[in-house]
Design a protein around this motif. Structure first.
Motif, PDB file in Angstrom:
ATOM      1  N   ARG A   6       0.874  -1.183   0.000  1.00  0.00           N
ATOM      2  CA  ARG A   6       0.000   0.000   0.000  1.00  0.00           C
ATOM      3  C   ARG A   6       0.903   1.222   0.000  1.00  0.00           C
ATOM      4  N   GLY A   7       0.814   2.001  -1.078  1.00  0.00           N
ATOM      5  CA  GLY A   7       1.792   3.050  -1.298  1.00  0.00           C
ATOM      6  C   GLY A   7       1.683   4.235  -0.379  1.00  0.00           C
ATOM      7  N   GLY A  51       1.506  10.152  -7.257  1.00  0.00           N
ATOM      8  CA  GLY A  51       1.013  10.063  -5.894  1.00  0.00           C
ATOM      9  C   GLY A  51       1.463   8.788  -5.217  1.00  0.00           C
ATOM     10  N   ALA A  52       1.530   8.827  -3.888  1.00  0.00           N
ATOM     11  CA  ALA A  52       1.986   7.669  -3.125  1.00  0.00           C
ATOM     12  C   ALA A  52       0.965   6.543  -3.175  1.00  0.00           C
ATOM     13  N   LYS A  53      -0.295   6.877  -2.920  1.00  0.00           N
ATOM     14  CA  LYS A  53      -1.353   5.862  -2.955  1.00  0.00           C
ATOM     15  C   LYS A  53      -1.724   5.517  -4.381  1.00  0.00           C
ATOM     16  N   ARG A  54      -1.902   6.535  -5.217  1.00  0.00           N
ATOM     17  CA  ARG A  54      -2.284   6.389  -6.604  1.00  0.00           C
ATOM     18  C   ARG A  54      -1.994   7.700  -7.324  1.00  0.00           C
ATOM     19  N   ASP A  55      -1.683   7.629  -8.607  1.00  0.00           N
ATOM     20  CA  ASP A  55      -1.774   6.501  -9.521  1.00  0.00           C
ATOM     21  C   ASP A  55      -0.506   5.660  -9.567  1.00  0.00           C
ATOM     22  N   ARG A  56       0.541   6.107  -8.910  1.00  0.00           N
ATOM     23  CA  ARG A  56       1.815   5.388  -8.951  1.00  0.00           C
ATOM     24  C   ARG A  56       2.252   5.176 -10.407  1.00  0.00           C
TER      25      ARG A  56
END
Length: 731
Positions: A209-210, A305-310
């Motif tokens: 989980r980013g 972004g860390a969580k998304r979109d990576r």
């Protein structure tokens, strides 16, 4: 690590749809464009190959700074963890039968928190944004074959026992990821096989989980589970041995501004990810899969972004590259991100709207231009002519592709209209023309470095023609003090107006000041309005452009007021991460990206970090993209500041003090050739003397260093290398 799902062809922010034409519609919804605008161009390159493990942390990872910045009071503001293994700092909430919840934080490893019965849960607060794989250590009192579910959230608003905040970009159906718990056992989201909650159970490591602040552990069975310990192994910036060893620093006597500088740096650090830990596209129907190959050079890329979109998005790089440069100095990651984008260039010269695994190519003229600007910035910030000249044939093809869209009137006519999330992104809009102008200005130094003087001259001429064309075409509304989005439009966008000032498209200082004043008049209690998104939108991406614009207009205190208002709000909002900056929100503070899908650690929202170094501290690269730096503090009411920036010519260190009543002290330390000009603020009226190392350089008459008065400053050239002190005193 192997991927359990082959990266798909598509996009980013919304929809339940998964592949083919449907995924085009999903991407269109993401950026606020039409499906036709978002459709990939024919002949686009295939997605990159899969499956390289993250690089081991080492100095070879590619930060440009040779060593860490000096220690000082500013270290207390760093958010980067000292260890890659982090533990929660508080219990945020519990549900059901929970015993000794606080022991998990107060006494990890020596006491246990007990979750008794189905639905019992504990939500753990890590105190800031973290990201990586989770490890749960279970006590001997755990009943056999129990099920534990994990959910994650960046914002407290979306803490839930039944779902994580949205991240997969399709259904965003992300129920608890469940694992089997055994007495005195251990669950690792890197290696343990999930029982449910994901379509990627055959690749356990994909459950990385980013980005999250809150982790909720839910008992899914009738028995009891003892939690003796919970940790996260930080996955971001895997190329960095010491996450806190920044080569650059910033500090001032306004602690909020210093906090914001470091929060911007930390936000971008969470956005540096291993090449094989990106978000899979098309999205799984259930859960997420962060096992996609997203980089094709080196070990890391700079994503949105860390969580998304990576995923590497070129527009986001327009801000995040600057943040990275002034703080982390990780220019190798920037280079490898750009290289990945060029690897997917279409045969006609078009560059990606987004890199792999999204791989939309040829559908965004503005993001195409941001890649060109990023390429020029990389050369300016590193002096890496070897890579720049090697990539130049592709750069030139991309430049030719987009300049062919400049119409006979000298203006860019956008035909590939995918953009960030703005409306009205086609045609001859002012935002796109401001970006085109910047790309042309910075093309000159890059072309000259490659020995292409003809393109350098042509780009300079085209930039001048475009500037004149904007002035003649009816964009400017003197009554509003702003540029229209297009001639005749009633939309006065934040992005286009801010970029016109920041990038120097305005004809003079009076126009810049007028735009700055009009933009400031539209602020809301939580930040600057972004009407090109909606009448209720506050978006820190164009907001960062506005901060730079206020500084460029000479309205320094206005710039700092906006930084405090908008970025201070995000940093201190009770629902926030207390450490990172959000993708976009509304005037009521709620998400402006489909609820929980909003990223709360988004590099495009970090504009103040570079503005504070370039403007407030005053160490700035040349405006035209050429080599060389200028030191010119912009105090804006701040009393003291200090910091350093690592440049191709060496470290430039600056400290200054505004003594009041027009008196000022500035100390500059720099190697030979690093600084071309030094400027100190001097009042236009009154008797003042400027001295360098105690010797008069200016007293309303130039005495040394070709001193000249210019726009509220005395500018000095030819000041010798080493440590120099410049003072302003009443005469």
């Amino acid at each position: 690590m192997s991927n359990s799902t082959e990266p798909g062809p598509g996009p980013k922010r919304r929809m339940v749809l998964r592949a083919g034409a449907a995924s085009v519609v999903a991407a269109a919804a993401m950026r606020g464009v039409t499906a036709e605008a978002a459709a990939p161009a024919a002949g686009s390159a295939p997605a990159g190959a899969r499956g390289v493990a993250p690089a081991a942390a080492s100095s070879a990872g590619g930060t440009s700074g040779a060593h860490a910045a000096p220690s000082g009071r500013w270290d207390a503001f760093k958010l980067s963890p000292a260890s890659r293994t982090v533990a929660p700092v508080a219990v945020h909430a519990t549900t059901g039968g929970v015993g000794a919840a606080g022991d998990l934080v107060r006494k990890p490893g020596t006491a246990a928190t007990r979750l008794s019965g189905e639905g019992a849960s504990v939500t753990l607060d890590f105190g800031k944004e973290v990201g990586g794989h989770v490890t749960l250590t279970l006590g001997a009192g755990t009943d056999a074959d129990q099920l534990l579910g994990l959910t994650y959230s960046e914002l407290s608003t979306y803490v839930s026992t039944t779902s994580s905040d949205g991240s997969n970009g399709g259904s965003n159906d992300e129920p608890p990821v469940c694992y089997t718990a055994q007495p005195a056992g251990r669950i690792s989201t890197r290696t343990s096989v999930p029982v449910s909650g994901t379509d990627a159970a055959d690749d356990p490591a994909s459950q990385l989980r980013g980005g999250f602040r809150y982790l909720t552990v839910v008992n899914q069975g009738a028995g009891a589970v003892e939690l003796a310990g919970v940790t996260v192994e930080i996955a971001f910036a895997p190329n960095t041995a010491d996450l806190r060893a920044y080569p650059n620093y910033f500090s001032c006597d306004d602690d909020l501004l210093t906090r914001i500088w470091y929060a911007g740096a930390y936000t971008v650090q969470t956005n540096i990810v291993a090449n094989n830990q990106g978000r899979v596209w098309g999205p799984p129907a259930v859960g997420w899969n962060n096992g996609a190959r997203i980089g094709e050079a080196g070990d890391t890329v700079l994503v949105d972004g860390a969580k998304r979109d990576r995923t590497v998005w070129p527009g986001d790089l327009g801000i995040s590259v600057l943040t990275d440069y002034v703080s982390l100095g990780d220019m190798r990651t920037v280079r490898d991100s750009l290289q990945t984008l060029y690897n997917h260039q279409a045969g006609n010269g078009a560059l990606p709207y987004a890199g792999p695994a999204v791989d939309f190519i040829g559908n965004s003229d503005t993001y195409h231009l941001w890649t060109l600007i990023g390429t020029a910035s990389y050369l300016q910030f590193t002096g890496d002519t070897a890579w720049a000249t090697g990539i130049y044939p592709r750069y030139k093809a991309a430049l030719d592709y987009v300049t062919a869209k400049i119409d006979g009137d000298g203006l860019l006519d956008v035909t590939a209209s995918a953009d960030w999330a703005r409306t009205d992104s086609d045609g001859k809009n002012i935002e796109a023309n401001a970006i085109m102008y910047r790309a042309l200005v910075t093309a000159g130094p890059l072309a000259r470095a490659a020995g292409d003087t003809a393109t350098a001259s042509d780009s300079t001429a085209r930039a001048a023609a475009l500037k004149s064309a904007v002035e003649a075409a009816g964009y400017w509304d003197g009554g509003a003090g702003l540029y229209r989005d297009k001639p005749g439009s009633t939309l006065y966008p934040q992005d286009g107006n801010a970029l016109a000032v920041w990038f120097g498209l305005v004809p003079d200082a009076d126009r810049a000041a007028a735009v700055s004043k009009a933009l400031g008049a539209r602020w809301t209690p939580v930040g600057a309005l972004t009407p090109e998104k909606s009448a209720q939108s506050v978006h820190p991406f164009p907001g960062g452009m506005e901060v730079h614009a206020h500084f460029a207009a000479g309205r320094d205190s206005t710039a700092l007021d906006l930084v405090r208002r908008e970025w201070g709000y995000m940093l201190d909002a009770p629902q926030g991460t207390a450490s990172t900056f959000w993708e976009g929100y509304r005037t009521d503070g709620s998400s402006d990206y489909t609820g929980s899908y909003m990223s709360a650690a988004h590099g495009w929202s970090t504009g103040p970090t570079s503005a504070l170094t370039f403007r407030l501290l005053g160490i700035a690269p040349a405006d035209d993209g050429t080599a060389g730096y200028r030191v010119a503090p912009h105090p804006g009411g701040v009393g003291r500041a200090e910091g350093q920036l690592t440049t191709p010519a060496g470290v430039i260190a600056v400290s200054w003090r505004d003594r009041g009543r027009g008196e000022f002290d500035l100390t500059v330390t720099a190697a030979s050739g690093a600084v071309g000009e030094i400027a100190v603020p001097v009042a236009a009226t009154g008797s003042f003397v400027v001295k360098v190392d105690g010797k008069t350089a200016w007293d309303r008459t130039a005495r040394a260093y070709s001193a000249r008065a210019q726009a509220g400053y005395v500018v000095l050239t030819g000041v010798p290398a080493g440590t120099r002190t410049v003072t302003v005193r009443r005469g």
